[in-house]
Design a protein around this motif. Structure first.
Motif, PDB file in Angstrom:
ATOM      1  N   ALA A 101       5.295  13.655 -46.384  1.00 32.08           N
ATOM      2  CA  ALA A 101       6.343  14.460 -47.024  1.00 32.08           C
ATOM      3  C   ALA A 101       6.312  14.317 -48.540  1.00 32.08           C
ATOM      4  O   ALA A 101       7.347  14.342 -49.201  1.00 32.08           O
ATOM      5  N   GLY A 102       5.114  14.153 -49.084  1.00 34.96           N
ATOM      6  CA  GLY A 102       4.968  14.034 -50.532  1.00 34.96           C
ATOM      7  C   GLY A 102       4.977  12.618 -51.050  1.00 34.96           C
ATOM      8  O   GLY A 102       4.727  12.387 -52.242  1.00 34.96           O
ATOM      9  N   ASN A 124       5.827  17.053 -55.382  1.00 34.78           N
ATOM     10  CA  ASN A 124       6.135  18.242 -54.604  1.00 34.78           C
ATOM     11  C   ASN A 124       6.497  19.371 -55.569  1.00 34.78           C
ATOM     12  O   ASN A 124       6.562  19.168 -56.793  1.00 34.78           O
ATOM     13  N   GLU A 125       6.736  20.544 -55.027  1.00 33.08           N
ATOM     14  CA  GLU A 125       7.119  21.701 -55.843  1.00 33.08           C
ATOM     15  C   GLU A 125       8.181  22.502 -55.100  1.00 33.08           C
ATOM     16  O   GLU A 125       8.045  22.763 -53.904  1.00 33.08           O
ATOM     17  N   ASN A 127      10.519  26.022 -55.585  1.00 34.36           N
ATOM     18  CA  ASN A 127      10.891  27.252 -56.292  1.00 34.36           C
ATOM     19  C   ASN A 127      10.339  27.301 -57.720  1.00 34.36           C
ATOM     20  O   ASN A 127      11.035  27.655 -58.670  1.00 34.36           O
ATOM     21  N   GLY A 128       9.075  26.939 -57.858  1.00 41.52           N
ATOM     22  CA  GLY A 128       8.434  26.999 -59.166  1.00 41.52           C
ATOM     23  C   GLY A 128       8.671  25.795 -60.044  1.00 41.52           C
ATOM     24  O   GLY A 128       8.195  25.764 -61.189  1.00 41.52           O
ATOM     25  N   VAL A 129       9.392  24.794 -59.555  1.00 36.86           N
ATOM     26  CA  VAL A 129       9.622  23.560 -60.321  1.00 36.86           C
ATOM     27  C   VAL A 129       8.792  22.442 -59.711  1.00 36.86           C
ATOM     28  O   VAL A 129       8.990  22.076 -58.542  1.00 36.86           O
ATOM     29  N   ARG A 130       7.869  21.921 -60.466  1.00 31.63           N
ATOM     30  CA  ARG A 130       7.001  20.831 -60.018  1.00 31.63           C
ATOM     31  C   ARG A 130       7.691  19.498 -60.301  1.00 31.63           C
ATOM     32  O   ARG A 130       8.187  19.257 -61.416  1.00 31.63           O
ATOM     33  N   VAL A 131       7.696  18.621 -59.316  1.00 31.88           N
ATOM     34  CA  VAL A 131       8.362  17.322 -59.436  1.00 31.88           C
ATOM     35  C   VAL A 131       7.360  16.220 -59.121  1.00 31.88           C
ATOM     36  O   VAL A 131       6.637  16.300 -58.122  1.00 31.88           O
ATOM     37  N   ALA A 132       7.326  15.202 -59.957  1.00 31.62           N
ATOM     38  CA  ALA A 132       6.494  14.026 -59.696  1.00 31.62           C
ATOM     39  C   ALA A 132       7.266  12.789 -60.136  1.00 31.62           C
ATOM     40  O   ALA A 132       7.901  12.793 -61.201  1.00 31.62           O
ATOM     41  N   ALA A 133       7.239  11.767 -59.323  1.00 29.52           N
ATOM     42  CA  ALA A 133       7.997  10.555 -59.630  1.00 29.52           C
ATOM     43  C   ALA A 133       7.294   9.351 -59.031  1.00 29.52           C
ATOM     44  O   ALA A 133       6.460   9.474 -58.129  1.00 29.52           O
ATOM     45  N   GLY A 134       7.638   8.176 -59.533  1.00 28.96           N
ATOM     46  CA  GLY A 134       7.073   6.949 -58.984  1.00 28.96           C
ATOM     47  C   GLY A 134       7.837   5.743 -59.478  1.00 28.96           C
ATOM     48  O   GLY A 134       8.489   5.788 -60.532  1.00 28.96           O
ATOM     49  N   ILE A 135       7.773   4.668 -58.712  1.00 26.76           N
ATOM     50  CA  ILE A 135       8.362   3.402 -59.119  1.00 26.76           C
ATOM     51  C   ILE A 135       7.493   2.291 -58.552  1.00 26.76           C
ATOM     52  O   ILE A 135       6.934   2.412 -57.452  1.00 26.76           O
ATOM     53  N   LEU A 169       9.237  16.545 -64.615  1.00 23.29           N
ATOM     54  CA  LEU A 169       9.620  17.858 -64.099  1.00 23.29           C
ATOM     55  C   LEU A 169       8.921  18.936 -64.917  1.00 23.29           C
ATOM     56  O   LEU A 169       8.827  18.822 -66.145  1.00 23.29           O
ATOM     57  N   MET A 170       8.442  19.971 -64.261  1.00 26.95           N
ATOM     58  CA  MET A 170       7.841  21.105 -64.964  1.00 26.95           C
ATOM     59  C   MET A 170       8.233  22.412 -64.285  1.00 26.95           C
ATOM     60  O   MET A 170       8.105  22.554 -63.062  1.00 26.95           O
ATOM     61  N   HIS A 171       8.696  23.386 -65.096  1.00 25.39           N
ATOM     62  CA  HIS A 171       8.942  24.734 -64.608  1.00 25.39           C
ATOM     63  C   HIS A 171       7.650  25.516 -64.784  1.00 25.39           C
ATOM     64  O   HIS A 171       7.280  25.885 -65.901  1.00 25.39           O
TER      65      HIS A 171
END
Length: 225
Positions: A101-102, A124-125, A127-135, A169-171
């Motif tokens: 699930a990403g 993940n992405e 509605n056109g918004v790319r999301v990336a995260a980590g800890i 975050l990226m649009h």
């Protein structure tokens, strides 16, 4: 045992020498010299670090430190941090899970079993918004590296704890992006490690944060500006 981080004296200064076994549903197990799992630095969706990271150690690592009176010492910026600005390279064992699930979970331990870490990353992405995260988190008790700096290190050295996380975050249609990270080091009143740079047992805990934003878009057909 040879445990110095980022000292690449292998096969003509090779950065990575590894072997791995991978299963689609079980993940990948890697052994050899590689990046450890641990602190997550800036996840760069904007592409502004494509050439080099924003690490202050990388940008001015060859400069000597000076005191408040202007006297130049023998220590350089490069002696006080990791120019990779991310996970260090060591010999050891690392596991990376398949993407669920990403999410990807990673964990590693070095070959002397005196430093280990884990990290969780997500991409993940919507509605056109790319999301990336980590800890990620690391416990470092690298006696071999520390003793090369300060002399013999007691086996009851508490080591130090380091953690860091990032969100980006990226649009995608407009190229607007916002990204950053936060990192913190707990020296545990006595931790020693050549990797994180401390050469004495009287360090204050430290933290660092950074935020970047902008527009990355292919305006002229030659790639993103």
């Amino acid at each position: 045992s040879f445990n110095a981080s980022n000292v690449d004296a292998y096969f003509g200064d090779a950065r990575r020498v590894t072997a791995f076994i991978e299963h689609k549903e079980l993940g990948r197990l890697t052994v050899g010299r590689q990046e450890t799992a641990g602190v997550v630095n800036t996840i760069d969706l904007g592409g502004v670090g494509a050439i080099a990271s924003s690490s202050s150690v990388l940008l001015n690592g060859g400069f000597y430190m000076t005191d408040k009176f202007g006297n130049t010492g023998a220590i350089k910026w490069g002696n006080l941090g990791d120019p990779a600005a991310s996970q260090g390279r060591q010999e050891g064992l690392r596991y990376d899970s398949p993407s669920l699930a990403g999410f990807i979970l990673s964990a590693s331990v070095n070959e002397a079993a005196n430093s280990w870490g884990a990290m969780l990353r997500y991409a993940n992405e919507f509605n056109g918004v790319r999301v990336a995260a980590g800890i990620g988190w690391e416990r470092v008790r690298d006696w071999q590296t520390a003793s090369a700096i300060t002399g013999p290190t007691p086996k009851n050295d508490p080591g130090l704890d380091v953690w860091g996380g990032s969100l980006a975050l990226m649009h995608v249609p407009t190229g607007l992006f916002l990204q950053g990270h936060y990192m913190a080091v707990d020296f545990n009143a006595g931790g020693l490690s050549g990797y994180w740079g401390q050469a004495n047992t009287n360090r204050k805990d430290a933290n660092q944060w950074m935020v970047q934003g902008g527009i990355a878009k292919n305006w002229f057909g030659l790639g993103n500006t």
